[in-house]
Design a protein around this motif. Structure first.
Motif, PDB file in Angstrom:
ATOM      1  N   GLU A 173      -1.427  -2.605  -4.262  1.00  0.00           N
ATOM      2  CA  GLU A 173      -2.033  -1.979  -3.094  1.00  0.00           C
ATOM      3  C   GLU A 173      -0.991  -2.053  -1.926  1.00  0.00           C
ATOM      4  N   PHE A 174      -0.897  -1.137  -1.258  1.00  0.00           N
ATOM      5  CA  PHE A 174      -0.374  -0.831   0.062  1.00  0.00           C
ATOM      6  C   PHE A 174      -0.200  -2.250   1.283  1.00  0.00           C
ATOM      7  N   VAL A 175       0.650  -2.605   1.642  1.00  0.00           N
ATOM      8  CA  VAL A 175       0.791  -3.742   2.640  1.00  0.00           C
ATOM      9  C   VAL A 175       1.084  -3.154   3.945  1.00  0.00           C
ATOM     10  N   ALA A 176       2.385  -2.505   3.896  1.00  0.00           N
ATOM     11  CA  ALA A 176       3.022  -1.931   4.980  1.00  0.00           C
ATOM     12  C   ALA A 176       4.015  -1.183   4.919  1.00  0.00           C
ATOM     13  N   ALA A 177       4.485  -0.152   5.846  1.00  0.00           N
ATOM     14  CA  ALA A 177       5.611   0.845   5.706  1.00  0.00           C
ATOM     15  C   ALA A 177       6.286   0.779   6.830  1.00  0.00           C
ATOM     16  N   ILE A 178       7.741   1.135   6.808  1.00  0.00           N
ATOM     17  CA  ILE A 178       8.472   1.208   7.893  1.00  0.00           C
ATOM     18  C   ILE A 178       9.159   2.635   7.844  1.00  0.00           C
ATOM     19  N   ARG A 179       9.088   3.541   9.041  1.00  0.00           N
ATOM     20  CA  ARG A 179       9.904   4.824   8.810  1.00  0.00           C
ATOM     21  C   ARG A 179      11.348   4.580   9.587  1.00  0.00           C
ATOM     22  N   TRP A 180      12.265   4.653   8.814  1.00  0.00           N
ATOM     23  CA  TRP A 180      13.556   4.118   8.985  1.00  0.00           C
ATOM     24  C   TRP A 180      13.937   4.600  10.405  1.00  0.00           C
ATOM     25  N   ASN A 181      14.103   6.092  10.585  1.00  0.00           N
ATOM     26  CA  ASN A 181      14.708   6.648  11.788  1.00  0.00           C
ATOM     27  C   ASN A 181      13.732   6.295  12.944  1.00  0.00           C
ATOM     28  N   SER A 182      12.560   6.132  13.106  1.00  0.00           N
ATOM     29  CA  SER A 182      11.566   6.207  14.049  1.00  0.00           C
ATOM     30  C   SER A 182      11.396   4.759  14.563  1.00  0.00           C
ATOM     31  N   ARG A 183      11.567   4.046  13.356  1.00  0.00           N
ATOM     32  CA  ARG A 183      11.079   2.539  13.367  1.00  0.00           C
ATOM     33  C   ARG A 183       9.463   2.430  13.556  1.00  0.00           C
ATOM     34  N   HIS A 184       8.797   3.602  13.317  1.00  0.00           N
ATOM     35  CA  HIS A 184       7.199   3.564  13.126  1.00  0.00           C
ATOM     36  C   HIS A 184       6.729   2.758  12.186  1.00  0.00           C
ATOM     37  N   THR A 185       5.821   2.023  12.334  1.00  0.00           N
ATOM     38  CA  THR A 185       5.479   0.985  11.117  1.00  0.00           C
ATOM     39  C   THR A 185       3.987   1.351  10.731  1.00  0.00           C
ATOM     40  N   TYR A 186       3.445   1.077   9.619  1.00  0.00           N
ATOM     41  CA  TYR A 186       2.199   1.110   9.381  1.00  0.00           C
ATOM     42  C   TYR A 186       1.561  -0.121   8.646  1.00  0.00           C
ATOM     43  N   TYR A 187       0.404  -0.622   8.688  1.00  0.00           N
ATOM     44  CA  TYR A 187      -0.067  -1.502   8.239  1.00  0.00           C
ATOM     45  C   TYR A 187      -1.417  -1.353   7.555  1.00  0.00           C
ATOM     46  N   SER A 192      10.420  -5.004   9.555  1.00  0.00           N
ATOM     47  CA  SER A 192      11.391  -4.532  10.511  1.00  0.00           C
ATOM     48  C   SER A 192      12.389  -4.158   9.828  1.00  0.00           C
ATOM     49  N   ARG A 193      13.494  -3.624  10.253  1.00  0.00           N
ATOM     50  CA  ARG A 193      14.510  -3.213   9.485  1.00  0.00           C
ATOM     51  C   ARG A 193      15.821  -3.704  10.204  1.00  0.00           C
ATOM     52  N   ASP A 194      17.071  -3.917   9.467  1.00  0.00           N
ATOM     53  CA  ASP A 194      18.250  -4.311  10.315  1.00  0.00           C
ATOM     54  C   ASP A 194      19.148  -2.982  10.532  1.00  0.00           C
ATOM     55  N   SER A 207       0.744  11.311   5.285  1.00  0.00           N
ATOM     56  CA  SER A 207      -0.567  10.969   4.698  1.00  0.00           C
ATOM     57  C   SER A 207      -0.550  10.194   3.210  1.00  0.00           C
ATOM     58  N   THR A 208       0.674  10.215   2.774  1.00  0.00           N
ATOM     59  CA  THR A 208       0.819   9.283   1.422  1.00  0.00           C
ATOM     60  C   THR A 208       1.709   8.133   1.604  1.00  0.00           C
ATOM     61  N   TYR A 209       1.861   7.610   2.718  1.00  0.00           N
ATOM     62  CA  TYR A 209       2.375   6.332   2.819  1.00  0.00           C
ATOM     63  C   TYR A 209       1.762   5.074   2.294  1.00  0.00           C
ATOM     64  N   ARG A 210       0.491   5.118   2.343  1.00  0.00           N
ATOM     65  CA  ARG A 210      -0.134   4.081   1.423  1.00  0.00           C
ATOM     66  C   ARG A 210      -0.534   4.200  -0.002  1.00  0.00           C
ATOM     67  N   ASN A 211       0.396   5.304  -0.639  1.00  0.00           N
ATOM     68  CA  ASN A 211      -0.277   5.736  -1.771  1.00  0.00           C
ATOM     69  C   ASN A 211       1.056   5.393  -2.912  1.00  0.00           C
ATOM     70  N   VAL A 212       0.973   4.635  -3.843  1.00  0.00           N
ATOM     71  CA  VAL A 212       1.907   4.105  -4.686  1.00  0.00           C
ATOM     72  C   VAL A 212       2.739   5.447  -5.187  1.00  0.00           C
ATOM     73  N   ASN A 213       2.056   6.533  -5.289  1.00  0.00           N
ATOM     74  CA  ASN A 213       2.676   7.726  -6.152  1.00  0.00           C
ATOM     75  C   ASN A 213       3.712   8.433  -5.132  1.00  0.00           C
ATOM     76  N   GLY A 214       3.703   7.880  -3.608  1.00  0.00           N
ATOM     77  CA  GLY A 214       4.423   8.667  -2.835  1.00  0.00           C
ATOM     78  C   GLY A 214       5.869   8.126  -2.801  1.00  0.00           C
ATOM     79  N   TYR A 215       6.228   7.083  -3.387  1.00  0.00           N
ATOM     80  CA  TYR A 215       7.559   6.644  -3.316  1.00  0.00           C
ATOM     81  C   TYR A 215       8.358   6.748  -4.816  1.00  0.00           C
TER      82      TYR A 215
END
Length: 125
Positions: free
Chosen positions: A45-59, A70-72, A104-112
């Protein structure tokens, strides 16, 4: 890119852990990095995601403000800070990455495309 997840362990309820996801073979620039978990007998199951360039996060809804991703600045590590851990958070935690994933697929295992090996988090009551 190869991913290495680390930082798991055994913690009491209410405690905290910080997971790391480290990239090799490439940097995380232009990637979306996601965190997933899988408890025994359950699906991933999805927990969280971060878009590197924009630093937008999703939970995921169950995070409820307890986790922060977060990112370094070196572009090689992403973190998942987990606070107020509960026994139901016990699972193997995975990091995953993709350059081509859409929102729309950030929360989907198949998107990675790329996955780390997972790190065990155990929360005792």
């Amino acid at each position: 890119v190869q991913l290495q997840a680390s930082g798991g362990g055994l913690v009491q309820a209410g405690g905290s852990l910080r997971l790391s996801c480290t990239a090799s073979g490439d940097t995380f620039s232009n990637y979306v990095v996601g965190w997933f978990r899988q408890a025994p007998g359950k699906g991933r199951e999805f927990v969280a995601a971060i878009r590197w360039n924009s630093r937008h996060t999703y939970y995921a809804d169950f995070v409820n403000g307890r986790f922060t991703t977060s990112r370094d600045n070196a572009k090689t590590s992403v973190y998942l800070q987990m606070n107020s851990l509960q026994p139901e958070d016990t699972a193997v935690y995975y990091c995953a990455a993709s350059r081509s994933i859409i929102v729309s697929t950030y929360r989907n295992v198949n998107g990675y495309n790329y996955w780390g090996q997972g790190t065990q988090v155990t929360v005792s009551s």
